[in-house]
Design a protein around this motif. Structure first.
Motif, PDB file in Angstrom:
ATOM      1  N   GLY A  78      10.091  44.905-100.013  1.00 16.31           N
ATOM      2  CA  GLY A  78      11.346  44.159-100.042  1.00 16.31           C
ATOM      3  C   GLY A  78      12.236  44.370 -98.841  1.00 16.31           C
ATOM      4  O   GLY A  78      13.406  43.960 -98.860  1.00 16.31           O
ATOM      5  N   ALA A  79      11.721  44.996 -97.765  1.00 20.35           N
ATOM      6  CA  ALA A  79      12.556  45.291 -96.596  1.00 20.35           C
ATOM      7  C   ALA A  79      13.105  44.019 -95.958  1.00 20.35           C
ATOM      8  O   ALA A  79      14.287  43.951 -95.606  1.00 20.35           O
ATOM      9  N   LEU A  80      12.270  42.999 -95.808  1.00 25.23           N
ATOM     10  CA  LEU A  80      12.720  41.774 -95.149  1.00 25.23           C
ATOM     11  C   LEU A  80      13.762  41.043 -95.990  1.00 25.23           C
ATOM     12  O   LEU A  80      14.769  40.556 -95.455  1.00 25.23           O
ATOM     13  N   ILE A  81      13.533  40.991 -97.312  1.00 28.97           N
ATOM     14  CA  ILE A  81      14.510  40.334 -98.190  1.00 28.97           C
ATOM     15  C   ILE A  81      15.863  41.019 -98.091  1.00 28.97           C
ATOM     16  O   ILE A  81      16.916  40.376 -98.045  1.00 28.97           O
ATOM     17  N   GLU A  82      15.829  42.345 -98.017  1.00 26.71           N
ATOM     18  CA  GLU A  82      17.059  43.129 -97.893  1.00 26.71           C
ATOM     19  C   GLU A  82      17.789  42.805 -96.595  1.00 26.71           C
ATOM     20  O   GLU A  82      19.021  42.721 -96.556  1.00 26.71           O
ATOM     21  N   ILE A  83      17.022  42.607 -95.510  1.00 27.32           N
ATOM     22  CA  ILE A  83      17.619  42.295 -94.210  1.00 27.32           C
ATOM     23  C   ILE A  83      18.294  40.924 -94.223  1.00 27.32           C
ATOM     24  O   ILE A  83      19.364  40.738 -93.635  1.00 27.32           O
ATOM     25  N   LEU A  84      17.695  39.962 -94.922  1.00 28.30           N
ATOM     26  CA  LEU A  84      18.188  38.590 -94.873  1.00 28.30           C
ATOM     27  C   LEU A  84      19.374  38.344 -95.802  1.00 28.30           C
ATOM     28  O   LEU A  84      20.127  37.381 -95.610  1.00 28.30           O
ATOM     29  N   LYS A  85      19.558  39.192 -96.792  1.00 32.26           N
ATOM     30  CA  LYS A  85      20.646  38.984 -97.755  1.00 32.26           C
ATOM     31  C   LYS A  85      22.022  38.911 -97.098  1.00 32.26           C
ATOM     32  O   LYS A  85      22.839  38.038 -97.453  1.00 32.26           O
ATOM     33  N   PRO A  86      22.364  39.813 -96.143  1.00 25.74           N
ATOM     34  CA  PRO A  86      23.695  39.714 -95.518  1.00 25.74           C
ATOM     35  C   PRO A  86      23.930  38.392 -94.790  1.00 25.74           C
ATOM     36  O   PRO A  86      25.069  37.912 -94.725  1.00 25.74           O
ATOM     37  N   LEU A  87      22.881  37.782 -94.249  1.00 31.57           N
ATOM     38  CA  LEU A  87      23.052  36.485 -93.595  1.00 31.57           C
ATOM     39  C   LEU A  87      23.497  35.441 -94.609  1.00 31.57           C
ATOM     40  O   LEU A  87      24.426  34.667 -94.363  1.00 31.57           O
ATOM     41  N   SER A  88      22.832  35.438 -95.751  1.00 29.57           N
ATOM     42  CA  SER A  88      23.200  34.493 -96.799  1.00 29.57           C
ATOM     43  C   SER A  88      24.604  34.768 -97.328  1.00 29.57           C
ATOM     44  O   SER A  88      25.403  33.847 -97.519  1.00 29.57           O
ATOM     45  N   TYR A  89      24.902  36.043 -97.537  1.00 32.41           N
ATOM     46  CA  TYR A  89      26.198  36.430 -98.106  1.00 32.41           C
ATOM     47  C   TYR A  89      27.355  35.984 -97.216  1.00 32.41           C
ATOM     48  O   TYR A  89      28.398  35.521 -97.701  1.00 32.41           O
ATOM     49  N   HIS A  90      27.176  36.104 -95.905  1.00 31.34           N
ATOM     50  CA  HIS A  90      28.257  35.774 -94.974  1.00 31.34           C
ATOM     51  C   HIS A  90      28.170  34.338 -94.446  1.00 31.34           C
ATOM     52  O   HIS A  90      28.921  33.956 -93.548  1.00 31.34           O
ATOM     53  N   GLY A  91      27.245  33.548 -94.995  1.00 32.35           N
ATOM     54  CA  GLY A  91      27.165  32.143 -94.616  1.00 32.35           C
ATOM     55  C   GLY A  91      26.652  31.912 -93.213  1.00 32.35           C
ATOM     56  O   GLY A  91      27.066  30.961 -92.543  1.00 32.35           O
ATOM     57  N   VAL A  92      25.738  32.783 -92.763  1.00 29.07           N
ATOM     58  CA  VAL A  92      25.160  32.638 -91.430  1.00 29.07           C
ATOM     59  C   VAL A  92      23.800  31.946 -91.559  1.00 29.07           C
ATOM     60  O   VAL A  92      22.934  32.400 -92.313  1.00 29.07           O
ATOM     61  N   SER A  93      23.625  30.879 -90.816  1.00 28.86           N
ATOM     62  CA  SER A  93      22.375  30.122 -90.884  1.00 28.86           C
ATOM     63  C   SER A  93      21.333  30.741 -89.958  1.00 28.86           C
ATOM     64  O   SER A  93      21.560  30.862 -88.752  1.00 28.86           O
TER      65      SER A  93
END
Length: 393
Positions: free
Chosen positions: A322-337
């Motif tokens: 789950g390392a990659l999913i963990e990395i991508l979550k902050p992008l989604s949370y802060h609305g970064v495409s």
């Protein structure tokens, strides 16, 4: 002279010519139109020289500021500002009223800006050669024809040349819409401190080239880079199914070989055709008309926001589920495409990987900055490769 008064003068010339046409023959009217064109040309020339003088004044101010600065970072003034050029080109297209198309008008200004920058400080640009490749075309598209472009043999050489300061900037391919990512370029960032300062998107149009002495009826081989041959496979199958296809190191090399061979053709772009004096027997023969290659411009400095930017990072993840999913979550949370993600081996570690991530926005944007800050504690290492203007042309 401001833009409005220039337009008023041109309108007066056009109206005068139209009024004169009432009692003039076609030849007399044509002569008056040509006189008006000559008058407009003089006005354009004066305005371009005025712009060049302003550019020279900018250079003087930058040099004076650098000489007075106490910071060692400012002793060498930076003359090329990608964010400023992107803003100027976008403004050119926004205010354009035709009949010249927006992009063509911006390309004219691109060359004017290139000449003016050359007056401020000549720009030496390294690119993956040889001369006539699509990377060469990308370098000319981004920096203009006044730049001093230097072909190098490998992507590694381009990185080294810029790192050493022998070249101010470098241009390297990173991604093709049909063939995928260029791994050598991504790997270059793993061992280099250079930053991404710009990007170039180049539509890849392949041409079937012959020399003046080529005997088309006797063709026995067709030279091109392996990717270009692949991109034109269907067209070649239909038009030259029995001619040998020979993969060479670059399209520029393919074009160069025709100089001494009467029985060969090459597949390459417009720059190669012009550079080696070849004739385009067939144009745009690629199987995918929307085929595009993205190039990166590399340098040392950080780039200020332009208003429409991208940010690239490289992340070394922990070896866990789950390392990659963990990395991508902050992008989604802060609305970064996120615009792209690529994976490369983390050398010399076995079965370890790094992720190259491109996202919309500038590192100074609050949401981008917050997302990166949230990712850092989740990974072994994170490096911002650069924030830079999105390709304008």
């Amino acid at each position: 002279m401001n833009e409005q008064s220039s337009e008023q003068n041109i309108d007066k010339l056009n109206q005068a010519a139209a009024d004169a046409n009432t009692h003039a023959t076609d030849q007399e009217f044509l002569s008056r139109l040509r006189q008006n064109i000559d008058a407009v040309d003089c006005e354009i020339q004066n305005l371009i020289n005025n712009r060049a003088k302003l550019a020279q004044q900018v250079a003087v101010v930058k040099k004076d500021h650098a000489a007075k600065s106490d910071s060692t970072d400012d002793h060498d003034p930076i003359f090329y500002r990608p964010e400023r050029e992107a803003q100027v080109l976008k403004a050119v297209m926004a205010r354009n009223t035709g009949p010249i198309a927006d992009e063509k008008m911006a390309r004219l200004f691109r060359e004017i800006m290139s000449v003016c920058l050359d007056l401020e400080a000549p720009q030496r640009i390294a690119f993956l050669g040889p001369v006539g490749t699509f990377t060469h075309a990308a370098a000319l598209k981004h920096f203009g024809k006044a730049a001093d472009t230097v072909p190098l043999t490998t992507i590694t050489d381009v990185f080294r040349e810029v790192e050493a300061g022998t070249a101010m900037y470098g241009v390297v391919p990173v991604e093709n819409s049909s063939e995928g990512v260029v791994n050598h370029t991504l790997d270059g960032f793993l061992s280099s401190s250079l930053k991404i300062i710009g990007e170039v998107e180049l539509p890849i149009h392949q041409n079937f080239l012959v020399a003046e002495h080529t005997k088309v009826d006797g063709l026995s081989r067709i030279y091109s880079h392996q990717q270009s041959l692949a991109q034109c496979r269907h067209w070649l199958d239909v038009n030259f199914p029995n001619v040998e296809r020979v993969a060479v190191s670059s399209n520029g090399e393919a074009a160069r070989r025709l100089k001494n061979e009467w029985h060969s053709a090459a597949i390459a772009g417009d720059v190669a055709a012009a550079e080696y004096g070849l004739h385009k027997l067939y144009s745009n023969i690629e199987d995918n008309p929307s085929n595009t290659t993205r190039f990166l411009v590399i340098g040392h400095e950080s780039i200020a926001p332009s208003g429409q930017d991208k940010t690239s990072i490289v992340v070394s993840a922990h070896d866990k589920a789950g390392a990659l999913i963990e990395i991508l979550k902050p992008l989604s949370y802060h609305g970064v495409s996120m615009t792209s993600i690529e994976t490369r081996p983390e050398r010399p570690n076995k079965w370890a990987y790094v992720f190259f991530i491109d996202m919309a926005g500038h590192v100074q944007d609050p949401n981008v900055s917050a997302a990166i800050a949230d990712i850092r504690p989740l990974v072994k290492d994170l490096r911002v490769l650069g924030s830079y203007p999105k390709a304008v042309l």
